[in-house]
Design a protein around this motif. Structure first.
Motif, short mmCIF file in Angstrom:
data_model
loop_
_atom_site.label_atom_id
_atom_site.label_comp_id
_atom_site.label_asym_id
_atom_site.label_seq_id
_atom_site.Cartn_x
_atom_site.Cartn_y
_atom_site.Cartn_z
N MET A 12 17.84 -4.19 -17.69
CA MET A 12 16.65 -4.14 -16.83
C MET A 12 16.04 -2.74 -16.87
O MET A 12 14.83 -2.58 -17.02
CB MET A 12 17.06 -4.48 -15.40
CG MET A 12 15.94 -5.06 -14.56
SD MET A 12 16.40 -5.17 -12.82
CE MET A 12 18.01 -5.90 -12.90
N ALA A 13 16.89 -1.72 -16.75
CA ALA A 13 16.40 -0.33 -16.73
C ALA A 13 15.71 0.02 -18.06
O ALA A 13 14.70 0.72 -18.05
CB ALA A 13 17.56 0.63 -16.46
N ALA A 14 16.25 -0.49 -19.16
CA ALA A 14 15.63 -0.20 -20.47
C ALA A 14 14.21 -0.75 -20.51
O ALA A 14 13.28 -0.07 -20.95
CB ALA A 14 16.48 -0.80 -21.59
N HIS A 15 14.03 -1.96 -20.01
CA HIS A 15 12.70 -2.57 -20.03
C HIS A 15 11.79 -1.96 -18.98
O HIS A 15 10.60 -1.72 -19.22
CB HIS A 15 12.81 -4.09 -19.87
CG HIS A 15 13.41 -4.73 -21.07
ND1 HIS A 15 12.66 -5.18 -22.13
CD2 HIS A 15 14.71 -4.94 -21.40
CE1 HIS A 15 13.47 -5.66 -23.06
NE2 HIS A 15 14.72 -5.53 -22.64
N PHE A 16 12.35 -1.69 -17.81
CA PHE A 16 11.57 -1.05 -16.74
C PHE A 16 11.09 0.32 -17.22
O PHE A 16 9.93 0.70 -16.97
CB PHE A 16 12.42 -0.93 -15.48
CG PHE A 16 11.65 -0.49 -14.27
CD1 PHE A 16 10.70 -1.32 -13.68
CD2 PHE A 16 11.87 0.76 -13.70
CE1 PHE A 16 9.99 -0.91 -12.56
CE2 PHE A 16 11.18 1.17 -12.58
CZ PHE A 16 10.22 0.34 -12.01
N GLY A 17 11.95 1.01 -17.93
CA GLY A 17 11.60 2.33 -18.46
C GLY A 17 10.44 2.26 -19.44
O GLY A 17 9.61 3.17 -19.51
N ARG A 18 10.37 1.17 -20.17
CA ARG A 18 9.26 1.00 -21.12
C ARG A 18 7.93 0.87 -20.37
O ARG A 18 6.91 1.43 -20.77
CB ARG A 18 9.51 -0.24 -21.98
CG ARG A 18 8.53 -0.35 -23.10
CD ARG A 18 8.87 -1.47 -24.06
NE ARG A 18 7.88 -1.45 -25.13
CZ ARG A 18 7.65 -2.47 -25.93
NH1 ARG A 18 8.33 -3.58 -25.81
NH2 ARG A 18 6.73 -2.39 -26.87
N CYS A 42 13.79 0.25 -6.49
CA CYS A 42 15.07 0.45 -7.22
C CYS A 42 15.83 1.59 -6.54
O CYS A 42 17.03 1.47 -6.26
CB CYS A 42 14.82 0.84 -8.67
SG CYS A 42 13.82 -0.29 -9.64
N LYS A 43 15.09 2.67 -6.30
CA LYS A 43 15.73 3.89 -5.78
C LYS A 43 16.31 3.65 -4.38
O LYS A 43 17.40 4.14 -4.06
CB LYS A 43 14.70 5.02 -5.74
CG LYS A 43 15.29 6.35 -5.34
CD LYS A 43 14.26 7.46 -5.44
CE LYS A 43 14.88 8.83 -5.14
NZ LYS A 43 15.49 8.91 -3.82
N ALA A 44 15.60 2.89 -3.55
CA ALA A 44 16.06 2.65 -2.18
C ALA A 44 17.45 2.02 -2.19
O ALA A 44 18.34 2.41 -1.42
CB ALA A 44 15.08 1.73 -1.45
N ALA A 93 7.51 -0.20 -7.23
CA ALA A 93 8.63 -0.91 -7.88
C ALA A 93 9.79 0.05 -8.09
O ALA A 93 10.95 -0.25 -7.76
CB ALA A 93 8.17 -1.55 -9.19
N GLY A 94 9.49 1.22 -8.63
CA GLY A 94 10.53 2.24 -8.84
C GLY A 94 11.17 2.66 -7.52
O GLY A 94 12.39 2.84 -7.44
N ALA A 95 10.35 2.77 -6.49
CA ALA A 95 10.88 3.16 -5.18
C ALA A 95 11.85 2.10 -4.64
O ALA A 95 12.83 2.44 -3.97
CB ALA A 95 9.72 3.38 -4.20
C1 ASC Z 1 14.07 3.50 -13.64
C2 ASC Z 1 15.40 3.11 -13.56
C3 ASC Z 1 15.71 2.95 -12.27
C4 ASC Z 1 14.54 3.24 -11.43
C5 ASC Z 1 14.80 4.29 -10.42
C6 ASC Z 1 13.52 4.66 -9.72
O1 ASC Z 1 13.43 3.70 -14.66
O2 ASC Z 1 16.24 2.91 -14.55
O3 ASC Z 1 16.85 2.58 -11.78
O4 ASC Z 1 13.53 3.63 -12.38
O5 ASC Z 1 15.36 5.41 -11.02
O6 ASC Z 1 13.73 5.77 -8.91
#
Ligand code: ASC
Length: 150
Positions: free
Chosen positions: A41-47, A140-142, A136-138
């Protein structure tokens, strides 16, 4: 016709049940599975992030494909947080099981943000993608802040 309808019904039920369908012989298998699903998921989200942040050129079709992949993957890890999967090679915090309603809320929030990101990708413009990527990133981070060890 009746058979057709019941087959259709059965296949719909199977489709809806898919995310919860993964079976794990041992807790460590579940841990490996959920980590793998987050990694992919992170690989695709990173793209998507690279596009949203201008590190790679915006490609509307790649954004749609990638957002589809991310939102499909986002359904997977949760079934792998079952009983006994709190110990082992994992950074999962005990709060996941102690505050399971809060964890569910955070995972629902993340999936909802990814649905919005998916809609934004389908809008076909970079500004929409940029606007949806941050929240969306926030989300993930939360979850990482509250439920994952450093
Ligand atoms: C990313 C990734 C996460 C989230 C997170 C956002 O690209 O791999 O887990 O964003 O770091 O803060």
């Amino acid at each position: 016709m009746k058979t057709m309808l019941s087959l259709l019904g059965a296949s719909m039920v199977l489709t809806l049940a898919l995310p919860a369908q993964a079976q794990f012989a041992k807790p460590e298998d579940a841990i490996k599975y959920r980590k793998a699903s987050f990694t992919v998921m992170a690989a695709h989200f990173g793209r998507l992030g690279a596009m949203a942040n201008g590190r790679v050129p915006y490609d509307a079709k790649a954004a749609v494909d990638t957002a589809d992949t991310v939102s499909a993957l986002a359904k997977l890890p949760w079934a792998a947080f079952g009983e006994g999967t709190d110990k082992g090679e994992t950074r999962a915090k005990p709060e996941i099981w102690k505050e399971s309603a809060k964890f569910k809320e955070a995972s629902d929030k993340m999936q909802a943000e990814l649905v919005k990101l998916n809609v934004a990708a389908k809008a076909g413009n970079l500004d929409a993608l940029k606007a949806a990527f941050g929240p969306a990133g926030a989300s993930c981070k939360a979850c990482h802040d509250n439920f994952r060890k450093d």
